[in-house]
Write an enzyme that holds these catalytic residues in place. Structure first.
Site: not given
Lengths: 426, 92
Positions: A28, A103, A127
């Site tokens: 990420k 997210s 997330s």
């Protein structure tokens, strides 16, 4: 089809040989990679290149992994759909008209599409688990303190953990084996998690395991989601698990408490972005105009998108004189209450269970206009972060042809239990 | 339930505290959205006071000199530098 899962595609070679030899791993884009830009999905950091690796990145390289790129995400982790990214939305590999969740939407989409074998995300209020559920993959939110946050760009540091995403429970667990354990560079890590064998816990054996179903979180879910979840629980029961219902009064306050705490911490954490050490400068072509406050405010107007501005302002408001006791202090009371309720419930059950998300993945653009409605989508995931507990999301059938995730929650550092329960669902 | 009313001037004040410039239309939009969010936060009024005793202790150790970034590395991402320092806006 790329799904816009990556912000940067750049290969980072392993530095040693280990259990992740030959594995392609996506990271990420809020996790620092030495020499490879790390944007947090924000214009503010679109050219930021970290001069050091996050601890989890060093551990991946030492375990033989090849990192194949940095994945798309809601800006600074603030969103549930990956639509607030400065680099455009990621689409869901299961259905391109729908969001992948957020997210960590890029990480989940990259795993679901087969672009990578494994991925890392971060989970502040769901997330990792939300995009895992929406994309039909497995995601783990570790106990607070199990995985080092050194090199993770902070959003709400009392809540967040880095966690693995993978096609199966066993693969997610073996990635957790690699990244967990103490780190002298993160004072909130504990002296546990160094020599773990989480992957061995994925043995599908739930005989005698007690499962408490969180009734409030099932009642709040859409019909199709609840039906798929209940079928999953019945299947566990037929494999020898003992199931009972649990009702927790505190849960109805979790979303409000979570957002007050997360936004308050964000307003403080994101104060570092002033366009001086990194980020977009507040200077004009003629140099700086006005004083430093003017320059900082210009840098932050240019660098942050609407959702980030919204959360910084709401957090600033909640902490301001006259409101601190009303919002922040009450939110901390709610957090302590939720923690106590979970401790009590976990005294009578090995794991607790709920649907991961109360809804199916929305269509792109469907949910952005009304921030509050978007926040309410996090009802089932945020209580876990408030209570510092471990949880996993595992695919649990479909509704209307779309993936449904089941969430299992365990006691602090009880990762084995949630991994075992989830492995019986596969 | 009491309700929180938020006008664009309040948003402008908070934006000033947070050092974030906003356009006029953004202030309007945020005012309406903030009102919804704060009315939802009002539900926290029903939360009882909860005794919590986190098992936190201060752990202190002497400072030790360790590896650190070189000056070049530390300055690499700065929009402007001068003589090995960050160049910032004027104070005051």
């Amino acid at each position: 089809m790329s799904h816009n899962a990556f912000i940067t595609r750049e290969e980072i070679d392993p530095e040693d040989s280990g259990v992740l030899d030959g594995q392609r791993v996506a990271v990420k884009d809020n996790i620092s990679t030495n020499g490879v830009r790390t944007t947090c999905g924000s214009a503010m950091l679109s050219e930021y290149v970290p001069p050091y690796d996050a601890t989890v990145v060093s551990r991946l390289k030492d375990a033989g992994a090849t990192i194949t790129g940095k994945t798309n995400m809601d800006e600074f982790g603030m969103g549930t759909t990956t639509e607030t990214s400065h680099f455009g939305p990621t689409t869901n590999p299961v259905d391109d008209e729908r969001v992948p969740g957020g997210s960590s939407g890029g990480s989940a989409a990259a795993v679901a599409a087969g672009d990578v074998d494994l991925a890392l995300g971060s989970d502040t209020g769901g997330s990792v688990r939300c995009p895992a559920a929406f994309c039909g993959v497995v995601g783990i939110k570790p106990t607070y303190g199990l995985v080092s946050r050194y090199g993770l760009v902070a959003y709400a540091n009392s809540l967040e953990q880095i966690g693995p995403l993978a096609p199966t429970v066993k693969e997610a667990a073996s990635l957790l084996d690699v990244i967990s354990g103490p780190d002298e560079r993160d004072a909130t890590t504990r002296e546990v998690g160094g020599e773990t064998t989480y992957a061995d816990a994925a043995n599908g054996d739930v005989s005698g395991l007690t499962v408490g179903v969180l009734s409030e979180l099932v009642d709040g879910a859409d019909e199709g989601v609840a039906a798929a979840f209940e079928e999953t629980i019945s299947a566990l029961e037929s494999q020898g698990a003992e199931v009972h219902e649990v009702s927790l009064d505190s849960l109805s306050h979790a979303v409000a408490a979570y957002y007050v705490i997360a936004m308050s911490e964000a307003s403080s954490n994101l104060a570092r972005f002033d366009g001086v050490r990194y980020g977009i400068s507040g200077a004009t072509d003629e140099g700086y105009e006005g004083n430093w406050n003017d320059a900082f405010a210009r840098s932050r107007e240019a660098g942050f998108g609407p959702e980030v501005k919204r959360r910084i302002l709401l957090g600033t408001y909640a902490l301001s004189a006259g409101y601190h006791d009303k919002y922040y202090k009450k939110a901390q009371d709610a957090r302590a209450w939720i923690k106590r309720d979970f401790d009590d419930a976990l005294a009578d059950a090995d794991v607790l269970a709920s649907p991961t998300m109360p809804v199916l993945p929305p269509k792109l653009g469907e949910s952005l206009d009304d921030p509050l409605q978007l926040y309410l989508m996090d009802a089932n995931t945020v209580p876990v972060n408030l209570a510092d507990l471990p949880a996993i999301s595992v695919p649990a059938g479909t509704a209307d042809g779309l993936p449904v995730g089941a969430q299992f929650i365990g006691p602090a550092f009880g990762e084995e239990q949630v991994i075992r329960a989830a492995s019986a669902v596969e | 339930m009491s309700s929180e009313s938020v006008d664009p001037e309040t948003v402008a004040h908070v934006a000033d505290l947070a050092r974030v410039d906003l356009e006029a239309d953004e202030r309007e939009r945020f005012a309406a959205q903030f009102e919804d969010v704060f009315n939802y936060f009002e539900t926290l009024d029903e939360v009882p006071e909860v005794e919590s005793e986190p098992d936190l202790v201060n752990v202190l150790r002497p400072d030790e000199v360790g590896e650190s970034l070189s000056q070049d590395e530390a300055l690499r991402n700065a929009p402007a530098t001068e003589d090995g320092y960050f160049e910032g806006p004027p104070v005051g």
